[in-house]
Design an enzyme around this catalytic site. Structure first.
Site, PDB file in Angstrom:
ATOM      1  N   ASP A 235       0.867  -1.173   0.000  1.00 49.98           N
ATOM      2  CA  ASP A 235       0.000   0.000   0.000  1.00 49.98           C
ATOM      3  C   ASP A 235       0.909   1.230   0.000  1.00 49.98           C
ATOM      4  O   ASP A 235       2.134   1.084   0.003  1.00 49.98           O
ATOM      5  CB  ASP A 235      -0.924  -0.032   1.237  1.00 49.98           C
ATOM      6  CG  ASP A 235      -2.227   0.724   1.014  1.00 49.98           C
ATOM      7  OD1 ASP A 235      -2.177   1.893   0.611  1.00 49.98           O
ATOM      8  OD2 ASP A 235      -3.293   0.136   1.251  1.00 49.98           O
TER       9      ASP A 235
ATOM     10  N   ALA B 289      -8.184  -3.162   0.801  1.00 48.91           N
ATOM     11  CA  ALA B 289      -7.352  -4.267   1.274  1.00 48.91           C
ATOM     12  C   ALA B 289      -6.202  -4.577   0.323  1.00 48.91           C
ATOM     13  O   ALA B 289      -5.215  -5.175   0.714  1.00 48.91           O
ATOM     14  CB  ALA B 289      -8.221  -5.514   1.447  1.00 48.91           C
ATOM     15  N   LYS B 290      -6.356  -4.179  -0.930  1.00 47.73           N
ATOM     16  CA  LYS B 290      -5.314  -4.387  -1.955  1.00 47.73           C
ATOM     17  C   LYS B 290      -4.831  -5.830  -1.963  1.00 47.73           C
ATOM     18  O   LYS B 290      -3.645  -6.098  -2.030  1.00 47.73           O
ATOM     19  CB  LYS B 290      -4.184  -3.373  -1.777  1.00 47.73           C
ATOM     20  CG  LYS B 290      -4.688  -1.922  -1.843  1.00 47.73           C
ATOM     21  CD  LYS B 290      -3.601  -0.874  -1.799  1.00 47.73           C
ATOM     22  CE  LYS B 290      -4.128   0.540  -2.008  1.00 47.73           C
ATOM     23  NZ  LYS B 290      -4.880   1.100  -0.882  1.00 47.73           N
ATOM     24  N   ARG B 291      -5.758  -6.765  -1.896  1.00 47.87           N
ATOM     25  CA  ARG B 291      -5.429  -8.180  -1.897  1.00 47.87           C
ATOM     26  C   ARG B 291      -5.201  -8.698  -3.312  1.00 47.87           C
ATOM     27  O   ARG B 291      -5.436  -7.987  -4.294  1.00 47.87           O
ATOM     28  CB  ARG B 291      -6.560  -8.979  -1.222  1.00 47.87           C
ATOM     29  CG  ARG B 291      -6.824  -8.619   0.243  1.00 47.87           C
ATOM     30  CD  ARG B 291      -5.618  -8.879   1.133  1.00 47.87           C
ATOM     31  NE  ARG B 291      -5.975  -8.853   2.546  1.00 47.87           N
ATOM     32  CZ  ARG B 291      -5.760  -7.841   3.388  1.00 47.87           C
ATOM     33  NH1 ARG B 291      -5.173  -6.744   2.984  1.00 47.87           N
ATOM     34  NH2 ARG B 291      -6.114  -7.940   4.670  1.00 47.87           N
TER      35      ARG B 291
END
Lengths: 275, 275
Positions: A96, B92-94
């Site tokens: 991130d 969440a940037k999963r």
């Protein structure tokens, strides 16, 4: 854990096996479902049975997170249970903007914040330098950066070419500016000799975390032959082929057997190719 | 929530504001520290004060995860508290291999598994199609794919060019095969007119989640002018500039004031550019 300490463990055990604790609550043997924390009970028995044959454990965080706060409790108990001799990897694939990656780093490296302390975390490179560097600010902790993954979609972006060079090679090259082989590893799902040889010209000394023996079907001898360096330089992961080798009350014994078979094969390749 | 329902909310409120609930336990006003769950108490008061002026809330998961299982409990209470009229985004940037991304999808979309239910989740594109598609298997749920982020490191890989086209544009183009504007949005941290114009030729209809008003310093009029389409097509996020507008007992009032100012500005731009 230091680079030297990891190599020492590998040399002692004649193993570069990493066991993926991808523990799916829906796949746990039925007789464990009555215990207070079936996921932890499963992991505990797997760890007891396999610790002699591997040097690393890698819980994939998705499997814990999918059960919410309860899953995080199982994860915490698991990481506390793993012997300190083993290199622990949070397979989280986080990343991130800078200050937020700093919080993810606290999650996996700072037990006073989250209750968890791993040796390493897997990080996705898409957002670039400031999404990775905060993880490197924790002493003796490691980043394992996704470079070339082994899934079908890996071709979509990782193998695009910019200036005649694959994007995953750009990742290997650019990230050299962030840390050395003593703090960074790479996820490399290569299986072909030519690819490993090219990767080793860019990063001769780094450890590679290689998925794909067992259920994902890689060839252990091939990847050992072309991927190994003088300090081994490989952690080869197996998950489902070990932890789900059995589904009855003897599941841990079955897992032990699978882990031991892989370790015995690895002992041969260390002798042949680690030079 | 459907595309049409989201546009309906935007039209009614004359707002395309998304408030980032990046709630850092270390930054919460002192008087809340004695409550049972300071993070939830903070969020609750922020939500009560700002709900009339925004259409979406976006907790960044890192801020919760950094407190381990306790943080996940605060997150669960927060998501249950947000009014159903608001579009909820798990930032969440999963992204992982297929079956594992499926578990991340369960985490954020299936309350029977995790206790959480969001409308959308942010996903990193690096691992390609099979890392994204499992999120799209949940009906009426959205993927918000990282395309062009606004952090310093975004230049490292996103702006590399393959065949004369930036990697982030390849992400926009290739992902068109996975879902339409009714199920997918993109994180676009562009601030320059030329960039928005190019992006809008590739994805004229999609919603863009734009970080960077307030603390990250984007220009709201510029991005509204060049990014907006006939259904607004923008969710503009502000986090710190709203939630940390004050640090005393009146923090929620200060947050309300900031949110209202942005909403009033947005009402003007909707009138001018939403056509």
């Amino acid at each position: 854990m230091t680079y030297e300490a990891l190599f020492e463990q590998i040399s002692q055990k004649k193993s570069y096996l990493c066991i993926g604790l991808d523990t799916d609550i829906r796949k746990i043997p039925a007789h464990l479902s009555k215990t207070a924390d079936p996921v932890f009970e499963f992991n505990k028995q797997i760890i007891d049975a396999t610790a002699d044959f591997c040097v690393s454990y890698k819980p994939n965080i998705a499997f814990y997170e999918a059960s919410g706060s309860k899953g995080w409790e199982s994860l915490q108990k698991t990481i506390e249970y793993i012997p300190k001799s083993h290199f622990t990897i949070a397979d989280a694939k986080r990343g991130d903007i800078g200050n937020t990656s700093g919080l993810y780093a606290r999650t996996f490296f700072d037990p006073s914040a989250s209750g968890l302390e791993f040796d390493a975390v897997t990080v996705a490179p898409y957002m670039g330098s400031d999404s990775v560097i905060p993880f490197l600010e924790f002493e003796n902790k490691w980043v394992i950066l996704l470079a070339l993954t082994s899934n079908p979609g890996s071709g979509d972006f990782q193998r695009l070419q910019a200036d005649g060079t694959h994007i995953y090679e750009h990742v290997l090259k650019i990230s050299q500016n962030w840390a050395g082989a003593d703090r960074m590893m790479y996820v490399v799902g290569a299986t072909q000799a030519a690819e490993f040889e090219k990767i080793r010209t860019i990063i001769p000394d780094h450890f590679l975390l290689v998925p794909g023996v067992g259920a994902q079907g890689g060839n252990l001898e091939e990847l050992s032959r072309f991927g190994m360096n003088a300090h081994c330089g490989l952690l080869v992961n197996a998950s489902r082929s070990i932890i789900y080798a059995g589904s009855g009350v003897d599941f841990a014994q079955k897992a032990k057997h699978e882990a031991q078979l892989l370790q015995q094969e690895m002992a041969v390749y260390l002798d042949k190719y680690c030079k």
